[in-house]
Enzyme design. Structure first.
Site, mmCIF file in Angstrom:
data_model
loop_
_atom_site.group_PDB
_atom_site.id
_atom_site.type_symbol
_atom_site.label_atom_id
_atom_site.label_comp_id
_atom_site.label_asym_id
_atom_site.label_seq_id
_atom_site.Cartn_x
_atom_site.Cartn_y
_atom_site.Cartn_z
ATOM 1 C CG ASP A 185 51.188 49.024 12.508
ATOM 2 O OD1 ASP A 185 50.487 48.468 11.639
ATOM 3 O OD2 ASP A 185 51.256 48.614 13.670
ATOM 4 C CG HIS A 256 50.888 45.148 11.914
ATOM 5 N ND1 HIS A 256 49.787 45.950 12.083
ATOM 6 C CD2 HIS A 256 50.620 43.998 12.588
ATOM 7 C CE1 HIS A 256 48.900 45.320 12.857
ATOM 8 N NE2 HIS A 256 49.382 44.137 13.158
ATOM 9 C CD GLU A 320 46.902 42.159 15.341
ATOM 10 O OE1 GLU A 320 45.879 42.078 16.034
ATOM 11 O OE2 GLU A 320 47.418 43.255 15.013
ATOM 12 C CE1 TYR A 411 48.237 44.686 24.515
ATOM 13 C CE2 TYR A 411 46.726 45.194 22.717
ATOM 14 C CZ TYR A 411 47.871 44.584 23.182
ATOM 15 O OH TYR A 411 48.661 43.876 22.318
HETATM 16 C C1 ACM Z 1 49.061 43.555 19.044
HETATM 17 O O1 ACM Z 1 48.240 44.077 19.793
HETATM 18 N N1 ACM Z 1 48.785 43.345 17.761
HETATM 19 C C2 ACM Z 1 50.376 43.146 19.528
#
Ligand code: ACM
Length: 580
Positions: A185, A256, A320, A411
């Protein structure tokens, strides 16, 4: 005791009597179940002190070849007539038989067997004298989904090998079978890549980290780092395989990637400007460029990944990716125009397709976040739908398999209650009950496409979990609730009694040394008054998701591609069609 298995089995029928483990008890298996038997013997021997010898030493065939258990024996065997991953567990006063549709099924049966015993069976040495009683029972059980996973983010905060192995043990104890390792990341690159040593020399550490949610702009002034050598990875993958957990690696591309760009600035869009491993949470604007050389870099990295991880699925992230640098870069714009692409979403889609083709050439399937649908993607990928059920539906319609993991349901970094005492509360509230009620198949998905949902995973991002105790707090007991959501059949009747099952299960977690969140809320030392969070309200998040997923749901008509994009799969550009 019988009502306390978690995840709840499909059917459980009490039978008279009990089986008591004692000095004369034997433990044997057919050859296919030998690995499961070894692990079961190890667990039982260290906590009970019983030797549990093999009744047929020297590897002879297990007597009966099937479910028949000799007097005083525990017998493990495969019976292919049972479903894959499923098992039958029979406890009678004269013996215990575990049969599974395959070795994974036998393993699942042994996990249920352990849950029938007192929680002290999970201790690593003998703390209880017994008696080690198993109540008479017949259990027939099988998983609802084939993909029952958990993402562990080892990029934001590195988790040493021992911590990952422990996490694998915990997944296996919950009959989960996928560990999605988020290895790279903006804030760190955690995988040794032989061809690119600077990825870990430079990319595996940062001089400091943010404390609390990024909105507060606070830093700890403390270096953080670590990475897995290729032997470390082999150890993790092998250890997980013995426990029927597949490690699905993720190299997050093309966004990322700030840590990679810090290591090799030529991968970025402005090599003249220095880039460091990010010390901030949130999405970096630094992303890979779209040159041939950078694509080659990605292919070379994936080649080493494929060598290390036998998983059919290989994650390339895709989430993202801030397209601002591509919009501003003359080179990226030239490439977009050469390829006849309308916008930067299609440019990312082109990039992802090259990787999809590369992986397919090595017999692997591409796995990515639902942003990979933006700009179109040929059928055949597996999409992790994290931005709500709508991308799951779009992915299934476009011919992809789906792993459901939307943030509002799965999550585990999101706050566990709306109490201000939650440590670093971020995201929307996600209680244990919310996770148990997670339904991975969206109601709006047509029946004919439901098979596309191959399963679900929960995702544990670690910006705010900087040590194993914090990981435990976020993961448990919600991971147990998740395990039941993906194992047990759907329908409210299968959720009945969950609270009692969970209460019993917490005693097992105690014996396993898991520092879960107590039902009444965090213990004083689990709070983080030093670090502020950034709680969100559900309505705000829903509105944001509706805006963010617009590009997934927008129909795209295929356009002629340049010859650079043709090939075994590239010509099949297919868009996510919302209503076809
Ligand atoms: C994510 O939560 N960006 C997959």
């Amino acid at each position: 005791m019988l009502s306390r298995l978690l995840p709840r089995p499909v059917t459980t029928e009490e039978r008279p009597g009990v089986f008591v483990l004692g000095p004369a008890t034997t433990l044997g298996s057919d050859p296919a179940s030998a690995g499961v038997t070894r692990l079961l013997r190890e667990t039982l021997t260290r906590s009970t002190g019983l030797a549990l010898p093999d009744p047929c030493p020297g590897g002879g065939a297990h007597n009966g070849g099937g479910a028949a258990a000799g007097a005083g024996s525990i017998a493990l065997a495969v019976d292919p007539a049972l479903p894959a991953g499923g098992y039958h567990l029979r406890v009678r006063p004269d013996g215990v038989a575990v049969t599974g549709g395959d070795p994974a099924g036998v393993h699942h049966g042994t996990q249920s067997l352990l849950q029938l015993l007192p929680p002290a069976v999970y201790r690593r040495s003998r703390v209880a004298a017994g008696p080690w009683r198993l109540p008479g029972v017949e259990i027939s059980d099988a998983p609802r989904f084939g993909w029952r996973g958990c993402l562990l983010d080892v990029a934001r905060h590195f988790i040493p090998v021992a911590g990952v192995l422990r996490f694998v043990d915990l997944l296996a104890a919950h009959k989960l079978n996928v560990l999605h390792l988020h290895l790279t990341d903006d804030q760190g690159w955690r995988l040794q890549v032989r061809r690119y040593p600077r990825l870990t020399e430079v990319g595996a550490w940062r001089p400091e980290s943010m404390v609390g949610a990024r909105q507060h702009e606070r830093f700890d002034g403390r270096p953080h780092g670590g990475y897995y050598t290729q032997d470390d990875i082999r150890e993790i993958v092998g250890y997980a395989a013995e426990r029927f957990v597949t490690v699905v690696p993720e190299i997050d591309l093309p966004g990322h990637t700030q840590a990679a760009i810090a290591a090799y600035p030529e991968l970025g869009n402005d090599p003249g400007e220095p880039v460091a491993v990010s010390t901030r949470w949130g999405i970096s604007s630094r992303v890979l460029n779209v040159s041939d050389e950078t694509l080659d870099f990605a292919r070379h990295v994936l080649d080493e990944v494929v060598e290390l991880f036998p998983s059919r699925h290989v994650g390339i992230g895709g989430d993202e990716c801030d397209k601002g640098e591509w919009r501003a870069s003359p080179a990226a714009q030239r490439r977009r125009q050469e390829l006849g692409l309308r916008d930067e979403d299609e440019l990312q889609s082109w990039f992802v397709r090259q990787l999809q083709r590369h992986l397919a050439g090595r017999g692997r399937a591409l796995f990515g976040w639902d942003e990979i649908l933006e700009g179109g993607l040929p059928a055949g990928a597996t999409v992790a739908a994290w931005r709500g059920p709508a991308p799951a539906v779009a992915a299934a319609r476009a011919g992809h398999d789906v792993v459901s993991c939307w943030d509002s349901s799965a999550y585990l970094d999101y706050r566990q209650s709306d109490s201000p005492d939650e440590p670093i509360p971020v995201g929307t509230v996600l209680t244990v009950a919310d996770v148990r009620n997670f339904e991975p198949v969206p109601a709006e998905l047509p029946v004919a496409l439901r098979h596309r949902v191959v399963g679900a995973q929960c995702n544990l991002w670690t910006e705010h979990a900087d040590n194993p105790r914090a990981v435990d707090y976020l993961a448990f007991p919600r991971l147990a609730a998740f395990a039941e959501a993906v194992w047990s059949p759907p329908g409210p009747e299968h959720r009945d009694g969950f609270e009692e099952r969970l209460a019993a299960h917490l005693r097992r977690l105690d014996a396993l040394g898991v520092e879960y969140r107590p039902p009444a809320g965090p213990l004083p030392w689990q709070r983080r008054p030093d670090a502020a969070g950034w709680p969100r309200q559900r309505a705000d998040r829903d509105a944001e998701l509706a805006r963010l997923t617009g590009n997934v749901l927008r129909p795209r008509t295929p356009e002629p591609r340049s010859t650079r994009d043709t090939g075994p799969q590239g010509a099949g550009h297919r868009a996510a069609q919302p209503d076809s």
